[in-house]
Design a protein around this motif. Structure first.
Motif, PDB file in Angstrom:
ATOM      1  N   TYR A  63     -15.649  -0.623 -10.145  1.00 59.38           N
ATOM      2  CA  TYR A  63     -15.588  -1.198  -8.805  1.00 59.38           C
ATOM      3  C   TYR A  63     -16.099  -2.632  -8.902  1.00 59.38           C
ATOM      4  O   TYR A  63     -17.054  -2.885  -9.640  1.00 59.38           O
ATOM      5  CB  TYR A  63     -16.521  -0.459  -7.833  1.00 59.38           C
ATOM      6  N   PRO A  64     -15.503  -3.560  -8.149  1.00 53.71           N
ATOM      7  CA  PRO A  64     -16.140  -4.881  -8.083  1.00 53.71           C
ATOM      8  C   PRO A  64     -17.526  -4.722  -7.448  1.00 53.71           C
ATOM      9  O   PRO A  64     -17.677  -3.982  -6.477  1.00 53.71           O
ATOM     10  CB  PRO A  64     -15.226  -5.690  -7.161  1.00 53.71           C
ATOM     11  N   LYS A  65     -18.538  -5.360  -7.998  1.00 52.71           N
ATOM     12  CA  LYS A  65     -19.874  -5.313  -7.389  1.00 52.71           C
ATOM     13  C   LYS A  65     -19.946  -6.355  -6.283  1.00 52.71           C
ATOM     14  O   LYS A  65     -19.377  -7.448  -6.433  1.00 52.71           O
ATOM     15  CB  LYS A  65     -20.949  -5.630  -8.428  1.00 52.71           C
ATOM     16  N   LEU A  66     -20.669  -6.051  -5.205  1.00 49.29           N
ATOM     17  CA  LEU A  66     -20.731  -6.987  -4.084  1.00 49.29           C
ATOM     18  C   LEU A  66     -21.248  -8.367  -4.497  1.00 49.29           C
ATOM     19  O   LEU A  66     -20.673  -9.384  -4.080  1.00 49.29           O
ATOM     20  CB  LEU A  66     -21.540  -6.404  -2.916  1.00 49.29           C
TER      21      LEU A  66
ATOM     22  N   LYS B 170      -2.292 -14.146  -3.715  1.00 48.12           N
ATOM     23  CA  LYS B 170      -3.523 -14.691  -4.297  1.00 48.12           C
ATOM     24  C   LYS B 170      -4.703 -13.724  -4.161  1.00 48.12           C
ATOM     25  O   LYS B 170      -5.627 -13.733  -4.973  1.00 48.12           O
ATOM     26  CB  LYS B 170      -3.886 -15.994  -3.583  1.00 48.12           C
ATOM     27  N   GLU B 171      -4.664 -12.901  -3.103  1.00 49.88           N
ATOM     28  CA  GLU B 171      -5.771 -11.965  -2.848  1.00 49.88           C
ATOM     29  C   GLU B 171      -6.092 -11.095  -4.056  1.00 49.88           C
ATOM     30  O   GLU B 171      -7.246 -10.808  -4.329  1.00 49.88           O
ATOM     31  CB  GLU B 171      -5.410 -11.038  -1.676  1.00 49.88           C
TER      32      GLU B 171
ATOM     33  N   ILE C 169      -1.740  -4.207  -1.592  1.00 50.38           N
ATOM     34  CA  ILE C 169      -2.883  -3.876  -2.459  1.00 50.38           C
ATOM     35  C   ILE C 169      -2.595  -4.370  -3.880  1.00 50.38           C
ATOM     36  O   ILE C 169      -1.464  -4.743  -4.203  1.00 50.38           O
ATOM     37  CB  ILE C 169      -3.144  -2.349  -2.503  1.00 50.38           C
TER      38      ILE C 169
ATOM     39  N   VAL D 253       3.260  12.985   5.761  1.00 52.55           N
ATOM     40  CA  VAL D 253       2.710  13.521   7.018  1.00 52.55           C
ATOM     41  C   VAL D 253       1.345  14.148   6.806  1.00 52.55           C
ATOM     42  O   VAL D 253       0.660  14.470   7.776  1.00 52.55           O
ATOM     43  CB  VAL D 253       3.653  14.551   7.671  1.00 52.55           C
ATOM     44  N   ILE D 254       0.940  14.379   5.558  1.00 46.19           N
ATOM     45  CA  ILE D 254      -0.429  14.882   5.334  1.00 46.19           C
ATOM     46  C   ILE D 254      -1.101  13.981   4.320  1.00 46.19           C
ATOM     47  O   ILE D 254      -0.450  13.230   3.618  1.00 46.19           O
ATOM     48  CB  ILE D 254      -0.475  16.343   4.848  1.00 46.19           C
TER      49      ILE D 254
ATOM     50  N   ASP E 202       0.855  -1.188   0.000  1.00 41.59           N
ATOM     51  CA  ASP E 202       0.000   0.000   0.000  1.00 41.59           C
ATOM     52  C   ASP E 202       0.894   1.242   0.000  1.00 41.59           C
ATOM     53  O   ASP E 202       1.913   1.284   0.694  1.00 41.59           O
ATOM     54  CB  ASP E 202      -0.848  -0.038   1.286  1.00 41.59           C
ATOM     55  N   THR E 203       0.492   2.238  -0.781  1.00 41.67           N
ATOM     56  CA  THR E 203       1.345   3.425  -0.900  1.00 41.67           C
ATOM     57  C   THR E 203       1.504   4.172   0.421  1.00 41.67           C
ATOM     58  O   THR E 203       2.436   4.958   0.579  1.00 41.67           O
ATOM     59  CB  THR E 203       0.765   4.406  -1.942  1.00 41.67           C
ATOM     60  N   THR E 204       0.597   3.940   1.382  1.00 42.03           N
ATOM     61  CA  THR E 204       0.722   4.634   2.667  1.00 42.03           C
ATOM     62  C   THR E 204       1.575   3.848   3.659  1.00 42.03           C
ATOM     63  O   THR E 204       1.833   4.319   4.753  1.00 42.03           O
ATOM     64  CB  THR E 204      -0.655   4.889   3.298  1.00 42.03           C
TER      65      THR E 204
ATOM     66  N   ARG F 258      -8.468 -12.581  -6.504  1.00 44.24           N
ATOM     67  CA  ARG F 258      -9.894 -12.483  -6.127  1.00 44.24           C
ATOM     68  C   ARG F 258     -10.480 -11.148  -6.569  1.00 44.24           C
ATOM     69  O   ARG F 258     -11.624 -11.071  -7.000  1.00 44.24           O
ATOM     70  CB  ARG F 258     -10.059 -12.649  -4.614  1.00 44.24           C
ATOM     71  N   THR F 259      -9.683 -10.117  -6.432  1.00 38.56           N
ATOM     72  CA  THR F 259     -10.164  -8.806  -6.881  1.00 38.56           C
ATOM     73  C   THR F 259     -10.447  -8.841  -8.374  1.00 38.56           C
ATOM     74  O   THR F 259     -11.494  -8.360  -8.833  1.00 38.56           O
ATOM     75  CB  THR F 259      -9.119  -7.710  -6.569  1.00 38.56           C
TER      76      THR F 259
ATOM     77  N   LYS G  62       0.694  -3.598   4.634  1.00 39.22           N
ATOM     78  CA  LYS G  62      -0.578  -3.860   3.947  1.00 39.22           C
ATOM     79  C   LYS G  62      -0.308  -3.892   2.444  1.00 39.22           C
ATOM     80  O   LYS G  62       0.397  -3.026   1.912  1.00 39.22           O
ATOM     81  CB  LYS G  62      -1.576  -2.738   4.253  1.00 39.22           C
TER      82      LYS G  62
END
Lengths: 248, 387
Positions: A184-187, A68-69, A34, A247-248, A12-14, A72-73, A32
């Motif tokens: 977006y993936p639909k639920l 693998k996650e 992504i 920081v922001i 994750d970029t953060t 799924r996306t 994390k």
């Protein structure tokens, strides 16, 4: 048209990354992960090509079990099937490209899509390596793509402008931001993705061409960057605080 | 990009699809809600264009079967989606809660097959909006004192009465209205345009400003026989709907609390006073730690609540405990955040004051904090303190 989309999992970029105890890898603890943001454009383009021309979309990733996650996306976004190539080595791009090229030789896609780069190691190497290993044309940084029959027309982002190119299928495409607007993936589709198959595949064994000797975090030192109150400098300062200092 | 606090590595407790739902709704909130929500709140307007977009990703009827337009997911997925939506805004989450838990749920649970087929796919796809009418001007915490009533006439009923504090009321194509028929509470599907039915919007709210709140007024509204919900009689009908919605609220407010904590942490690390970031001062750290502490406890409550809900061992009192605890902690966190942000905390450059104002409502609606205290008090002592 049969489409192969190659995706990867990135921090994750953060996330603030730390170097592992071996001094030459990332310590994944507490990080994390992504889906590589540029790969979203590749998946979306694959889905659009299928919606226009029929066929199937297969998504592949090469990496450790946790990666693998991201498959799924891709399945939830609409990919038909997925292939997981387990490779814990986190070796160089050539090793990964070899696994993908061998998969492509088996499932013979008409087009292979990548994101323009993965934002962790930024080698920009995979699409061209896979193209070379297969002997296929490779068009990088594509911001607009049209495929009619076997004729491929694309626009590429180049410094200060655009370049129009053509090639014939089969070919390798790497997606630039702006190629499309990823869905977006639909639920309900996230639920359906649970029952879609992920085929496990053994990684191709080849010697890496490039060996990572060490990784180090940048040493913090004063940059002596002096900003003025101009709009450009203020924009630059905000960007640096956000992207560099985080920081922001 | 927002990253949720996860001090206890609770992500290990969530399945792949639960995390995927969270990421999907989080991206949706970042791209579709956060850029517009301050203006919507300032203007006091519900962003109606979001209804179709929320429907498109499947946010309505998450736990209902796919053949009725739902997503067929578990309760944790529903909860985590509400958490993410409320990180955006409590008013937007309220819309989704009402549509799913208070309209689609009773039609699914208590409706005839005709009613299900007529309404559920339309509500799931956002082609129809629903609302839920239980509370009255003089019947809030004690719904059994409602005066809205139906009388039998040929082919149906005549409905009279008034409802108040109804989320989505003015927008709604269908209202699930609870009224007494021969002294027994029954549910009726009141449709937009029925003669004698009006739904004026309530104005002047300082809270949930990006959400529509309305009165529903019924003057001899003829309700056809087939519009009564056949599957339930008595207050357990509306109360079971409220259990569903309160479950979603228990998760939702954690999202609002996370948004306040996240903003506070970033602000405190970058705001300089006395030549150092205020995050380095003990009084600020005390607040930040309290926030994280309470969020972590609330996350655990939510996760467990989802599990027992899907195991069918959940009792309404369990939901009362989570709703009561989480709303209180979220509101307290929003107020603390305002303090950490100093004067900046009152500006809509930051989400703090909007969340704080919203949470005042959320603490009170769907069972006040005090009523949930009495529900749990009765449960553990066996003694009712209601009257």
């Amino acid at each position: 048209m049969n489409i192969l989309v190659c995706i990867s999992q990135v921090p994750d970029t953060t996330t603030r990354v730390a170097v592992g105890t071996d001094g030459s890898s990332i310590n994944p603890a507490g990080v994390k992960f992504i889906l590589n943001p540029y790969d979203e454009f590749a998946i979306e383009e694959g889905l659009r090509l299928r919606e226009k021309s029929g066929g199937t979309v297969t998504t592949v990733t090469v990496g450790p079990d946790t990666s693998k996650e991201v498959l799924r996306t891709a399945l939830a976004m609409g990919s038909d099937t997925a292939v997981f190539v387990k490779d814990e080595s986190r070796s160089d791009s050539f090793v990964v490209a070899s696994s993908i090229a061998d998969l492509a030789k088996e499932i013979t896609p008409d087009v292979i899509l990548f994101g323009r780069q993965s934002i962790d190691f930024d080698s920009f190497a995979l699409p061209s390596m896979v193209g070379e290993l297969l002997g296929w044309p490779n068009i990088s940084m594509v911001s607009s793509l049209t495929i009619e029959g076997t004729q491929v027309s694309a626009e590429r982002d180049i410094e200060g402008g655009k370049e129009s190119v053509s090639a014939t299928l089969p070919c390798v495409i790497s997606a630039q931001k702006g190629l499309n607007d990823p869905r977006y993936p639909k639920l309900p589709d996230i639920m359906k993705a649970k029952s879609k198959p992920i085929a496990d595949r053994v990684a191709t064994v080849v010697e890496p061409r490039v060996v990572t000797l060490s990784m180090t975090l940048p040493v913090s030192k004063r940059l002596n960057n002096i900003m003025t109150d101009s709009d450009a400098d203020i924009d630059q300062l905000v960007r640096l605080l956000h992207e560099e200092a985080k920081v922001i | 990009m927002f990253s949720h606090p996860d001090y206890y590595n609770l992500d290990e407790l969530f399945t792949e699809e639960e995390k995927l739902v969270r990421q999907t709704v989080r991206d949706f909130v970042d791209n579709e809600i956060l850029p517009i929500i301050e203006k919507s709140a300032r203007d006091g307007v519900f962003p109606l264009h979001l209804v179709k977009k929320m429907a498109d990703i499947g946010l309505f009827g998450i736990t209902l079967p796919q053949e009725y337009g739902g997503a067929g997911m578990n309760s944790t997925c529903y909860g985590i989606a509400m958490q993410e939506l409320e990180r955006g805004d409590s008013g937007i989450r309220s819309f989704a809660s009402v549509q799913s838990s208070l309209v689609m749920y009773p039609i699914y649970a208590f409706g005839s097959e005709e009613q299900r087929l007529k309404w559920l796919p339309r509500l799931a796809s956002g082609q129809a909006i629903g609302c839920f009418g239980l509370t009255e001007p003089d019947a809030g915490s004690n719904p059994s004192s409602m005066t809205t009533n139906a009388k039998r006439v040929e082919g149906g009923f005549l409905l009279n009465g008034a409802k108040m504090w109804i989320t989505n009321g003015t927008l709604a194509d269908v209202a699930v209205v609870w009224g007494k028929l021969d002294g027994v509470v029954r549910g009726f599907l009141v449709e937009k345009g029925m003669a004698g039915f009006t739904a004026p919007e309530m104005k002047g709210k300082h809270s949930l400003r990006a959400s529509v709140t309305s009165e529903l007024v019924f003057q001899d509204v003829f309700i056809p026989e087939e519009n009564m919900l056949p599957g339930v009689e008595g207050l357990k009908g509306p109360l079971s709907c409220l259990t569903q919605a309160r479950y979603g609220i228990s998760w939702g407010v954690v999202g609002a609390a996370m948004a306040c904590y996240d903003s506070s942490l970033h602000y405190a690390k970058s705001r300089i006073a006395f030549d150092r970031p205020i995050a380095g001062f003990q009084l600020i750290q005390d607040k930040l730690v309290w926030m994280l502490n309470e969020i972590t406890k609330a996350q655990l409550l939510c996760w467990r609540l989802g599990k027992i809900k899907d195991q069918n061992t959940l009792r309404p009192q369990h939901v009362s405990l989570a709703k009561r605890n989480n709303c209180e902690m979220a509101l307290t966190i929003a107020r603390m955040s305002r303090e950490i942000h100093g004067a900046n905390g009152i500006l809509d450059e930051y989400p703090i004051m909007r969340h704080a104002a919203n949470l005042e409502s959320v603490k009170t609606y769907e069972g006040t904090h005090e009523m949930h205290t009495l529900i749990i008090g009765q449960d553990i002592t066996g003694l009712s303190a209601f009257v």
